[in-house]
Design a protein around this motif. Structure first.
Motif, short mmCIF file in Angstrom:
data_model
loop_
_atom_site.label_atom_id
_atom_site.label_comp_id
_atom_site.label_asym_id
_atom_site.label_seq_id
_atom_site.Cartn_x
_atom_site.Cartn_y
_atom_site.Cartn_z
N ILE A 72 37.83 45.32 39.39
CA ILE A 72 36.69 44.95 38.55
C ILE A 72 37.05 43.77 37.65
CG2 ILE A 72 35.24 45.75 36.65
CD1 ILE A 72 34.46 46.77 39.44
N THR A 73 38.18 43.85 36.97
CA THR A 73 38.52 42.83 35.97
C THR A 73 38.85 41.49 36.60
OG1 THR A 73 40.79 43.67 35.94
CG2 THR A 73 39.30 44.49 34.24
N THR A 74 39.34 41.51 37.85
CA THR A 74 39.66 40.23 38.49
C THR A 74 38.49 39.66 39.29
OG1 THR A 74 40.62 41.41 40.39
CG2 THR A 74 42.13 40.73 38.63
N SER A 75 37.44 40.45 39.49
CA SER A 75 36.33 40.01 40.35
C SER A 75 35.04 39.75 39.59
CB SER A 75 36.06 41.05 41.45
OG SER A 75 37.22 41.30 42.22
N LEU A 76 34.86 40.39 38.43
CA LEU A 76 33.61 40.26 37.67
C LEU A 76 33.87 39.51 36.36
CD1 LEU A 76 32.09 43.85 38.07
CD2 LEU A 76 31.54 41.78 39.39
N ARG A 79 32.04 40.00 30.58
CA ARG A 79 30.91 40.67 29.95
C ARG A 79 30.39 41.86 30.77
NH1 ARG A 79 29.01 35.82 31.89
NH2 ARG A 79 27.39 35.93 33.51
N GLU A 80 30.82 41.96 32.06
CA GLU A 80 30.35 43.03 32.93
C GLU A 80 31.40 44.11 33.18
OE1 GLU A 80 28.86 41.31 36.52
OE2 GLU A 80 27.43 39.99 35.49
N TRP A 81 32.56 44.01 32.53
CA TRP A 81 33.63 44.97 32.81
C TRP A 81 33.23 46.40 32.43
CZ3 TRP A 81 38.65 42.14 30.77
CH2 TRP A 81 38.92 41.05 31.62
N ALA A 104 42.03 46.75 29.53
CA ALA A 104 41.29 45.90 30.48
C ALA A 104 42.05 44.61 30.75
CB ALA A 104 39.90 45.61 29.93
N TYR A 105 42.61 44.00 29.68
CA TYR A 105 43.38 42.77 29.88
C TYR A 105 44.64 43.04 30.70
CZ TYR A 105 40.42 41.24 25.98
OH TYR A 105 39.36 40.94 25.17
N GLN A 106 45.27 44.20 30.47
CA GLN A 106 46.45 44.57 31.26
C GLN A 106 46.06 44.72 32.74
OE1 GLN A 106 47.67 48.71 30.88
NE2 GLN A 106 47.92 48.44 33.08
N SER A 107 44.93 45.36 33.01
CA SER A 107 44.47 45.52 34.39
C SER A 107 44.20 44.16 35.02
CB SER A 107 43.19 46.37 34.43
OG SER A 107 43.45 47.67 33.97
N TYR A 108 43.65 43.25 34.24
CA TYR A 108 43.40 41.90 34.74
C TYR A 108 44.71 41.19 35.11
CZ TYR A 108 42.06 36.95 34.71
OH TYR A 108 41.88 35.65 35.04
N ALA A 109 45.70 41.28 34.20
CA ALA A 109 46.98 40.60 34.45
C ALA A 109 47.69 41.20 35.66
CB ALA A 109 47.87 40.69 33.21
N TYR A 110 47.78 42.52 35.71
CA TYR A 110 48.43 43.15 36.85
C TYR A 110 47.64 42.89 38.13
CZ TYR A 110 51.74 45.83 33.95
OH TYR A 110 52.75 46.21 33.10
N GLY A 111 46.31 42.92 38.03
CA GLY A 111 45.49 42.68 39.20
C GLY A 111 45.66 41.29 39.78
#
Length: 589
Positions: A72-76, A79-81, A104-111
């Motif tokens: 989700i965090t790397t694809s959207l 504002r939509e997370w 959420a930022y951690q999920s984005y970085a790892y993702g």
């Protein structure tokens, strides 16, 4: 076992024993890296169990939740997370994000990293249930990396900051106890990979990050870097909202310190500005993204408060669950009423320790208040999960050289309280292995203080002989209860009308232990602050009497210093005798 190694005399080049002082104050260079290596190896071995919800559609499990958050965090757009939008791939009923922005930022970085290596793992919509060997390996490595970056160095920094006057051998034992504590290993590296039922209140993913940030914060504060510590703790609260269990203790200690300074209001404003600045930095993107304003912030907040889940879920070793067979709380109280009652009970339980710490803000009192506050939340707050027992456990392990028996026993009790969860997830073998490894390494207790003067001590005293005898009786009773509970779970099937009887036996027994541990932490906090206040009062009265005669005041101060030195020498003599007994026992074996 570790205590015997650390306490054993080192040999001088000519083959003779080195002095008892040097043998107690120095250890072989490889011992600390070996301890951390063993801690990492145990995590790796635990992570080889099947991951959560493996090949179990439609929701899979906690492993899938973490992978989905990366998707989700790397694809959207940001504002939509946290927005329910099934058509865009963000169905909140399918593991929607329910942690603060830093997660959420951690999920984005790892993702981003995992997606670069294995793009199918984070592909929007099509990656649901994706379980390639490469993706599983990368996910497991990400959990290990989190512990290596956050848990291990934070523990080392804390040991050096708070136990600077202790010998290297004792500090190494303290680090070993904190990094080998089995509960966090089983939950982060076992339950994260083990099959689990969906929709539990999540506190089983990347705990090492939030707990590590908390330890970093504590280490900074005991080293008198209070602004840095406040910023780090604000980061911890923005990673997992359950870190707020510690907030009353941080607030009480820092407020108490500020009130004793020349310009207290300015000090309070500085700390508040740091905390607000961290929160503003992390939450501002949700305010600014797409012009969402406060609606974007409130959308995130609503995901963080799961009131609809009720007072508790499953079986947890707290007051509400342990007394539910007699009072049926969920039937008697509506969800809003139970939330208010739980909030009132939590405040009542934590308030005495917080007020005490404000009045006497010593560093040991701060650590004891962390335990008291976390226990108050765990035992009485709304919507507590089994795995939240990690929160009161953390400060207890940090107090390992002040309360070694509590620090060595509580990790085992926390694992015991989580056994129904771990057994259901197929982690019984890992449960036995990790707890056995911890007990074999830590069970011998902390190495004795150095016998050659200096090195022991610190702010607070450790356990006395009377207290150790008391702990011996507690160990005997609790061990018997734990053995009976395990034996019944293995050999005695529950009646059809009470299928969860064994789980209730585990959690109720653990609740009694946790309640006793909480009472013990309060008693130690009171003892620590009473001694400090008595010393301050005596010195203050003496200073008042000697006003105008600096020579008399100087002589009184020298007498206080001499008395403290005499007390240290007495402790050293006791430590020397304990060290001698330990060496004799080792040679006899």
């Amino acid at each position: 076992m570790l205590a015997a190694i650390l306490a054993s005399p080192r040999r001088s080049p000519n083959g003779d024993d080195a002095s008892s002082s040097s043998s107690s104050s120095s250890i072989p260079r490889g011992v600390l890296p070996l301890v951390l290596g063993v801690a990492l190896l145990i995590r790796v071995a635990t992570s080889t169990h099947p991951h959560s919800g493996e090949s179990a559609p439609p929701l899979y499990g906690d492993y899938e939740a973490q992978r989905h958050w990366m998707e989700i965090t790397t694809s959207l757009p940001l504002r939509e997370w946290y927005v329910h939008a099934p058509g865009k791939g963000n169905d909140m009923m399918y593991w929607g994000l329910d942690y603060p922005p830093l997660t959420a930022y951690q999920s984005y970085a790892y993702g981003k990293v995992i997606g670069a290596v294995d793009p199918e793992t984070t592909a929007l919509m099509s990656s649901r249930g994706h379980e390639s060997y490469r993706s599983k390996l990368l996910m497991r490595l990400s959990v290990l990396l989190s512990d290596v970056v956050f848990v291990f160095p934070a523990t080392l920094l804390f040991a050096r900051a708070h136990y600077a006057r202790e010998s290297p051998a004792r500090r190494t034992w303290a680090v070993a106890l904190a990094t080998l504590a089995p509960a966090q290993i089983l939950i982060d590296h076992g339950h994260f990979q083990a099959r689990s039922r969906p929709h539990w209140f999540p506190y089983d993913r990347y705990n090492g990050i939030s707990l590590g940030l908390t330890v970093y914060a504590v280490a900074a504060i005991v080293a008198d870097h209070e602004l840095l510590g406040s910023a780090l703790f604000a980061l911890a609260m923005n990673h997992k909202q359950m870190s707020a269990y510690y907030a009353p203790a941080f607030f009480a200690y820092l407020l108490g310190r500020c009130l004793r300074r020349e310009r207290p209001l300015l000090e309070i404003v500085k700390l508040g500005a740091v905390v607000i600045g961290v929160f503003a930095t992390l939450w501002a993107p949700f305010y600014l993204s797409g012009g969402a304003g406060w609606t974007g912030v409130l959308t995130v907040l609503r995901r963080l408060v799961p009131l609809q889940r009720g007072l508790y879920e499953d079986y947890v070793a707290n007051f509400w669950c342990a007394t539910a067979p007699a009072f049926k709380w969920k039937r008697v109280l509506s969800v809003p009423t139970s939330a208010r009652v739980a909030t009132f009970a939590t405040i009542a339980a934590l308030l005495p320790s917080a007020l005490r710490t404000i009045k006497t803000p010593t560093k040991d009192a701060f650590l004891w208040c962390l335990s008291c506050s976390a226990f108050a939340f765990f035992l009485f707050s709304f919507q507590v999960h089994e795995k939240s027992a990690l929160l009161p456990l953390l400060p207890a392990t940090l107090l390992s050289l002040r309360a070694p028996t509590l620090a060595a026993r509580l990790p085992l009790a926390v694992c015991f309280s989580c056994y129904p969860l771990l057994e259901r997830d197929g982690l019984s073998l890992a449960y036995v292995g990790v707890m056995g490894a911890f007990a074999s390494v830590i069970g011998g207790g902390a190495p004795p203080p150095p016998s050659g003067g200096g090195g022991g001590g610190g702010e607070g005293e450790g356990e006395g002989e009377r207290e150790r005898r008391w702990w011996g009786r507690v160990d005997a009773v609790s061990a018997a209860a734990f053995v009976v509970a395990h034996a019944a779970a293995i050999f005695v099937p529950p009646p059809a009308s009470l299928p969860h009887l064994h789980a209730l036996a585990f959690t109720s027994s653990a609740f009694v232990y946790f309640a006793g541990a909480a009472a013990y932490c309060h008693a130690r906090l009171w003892a620590e602050t009473a001694a400090e206040r008595a010393a301050s009062r005596i010195f203050g009265e003496t200073k008042e009497r000697c006003r105008g005669d600096p020579d008399v005041l100087r002589r009184v101060g020298e007498k206080f210093a001499a008395a403290a030195a005499a007390g240290g020498e007495a402790r050293d003599r006791r430590g020397a005798r304990a060290s001698t007994r330990a060496r004799r026992k080792q040679h006899a074996e």
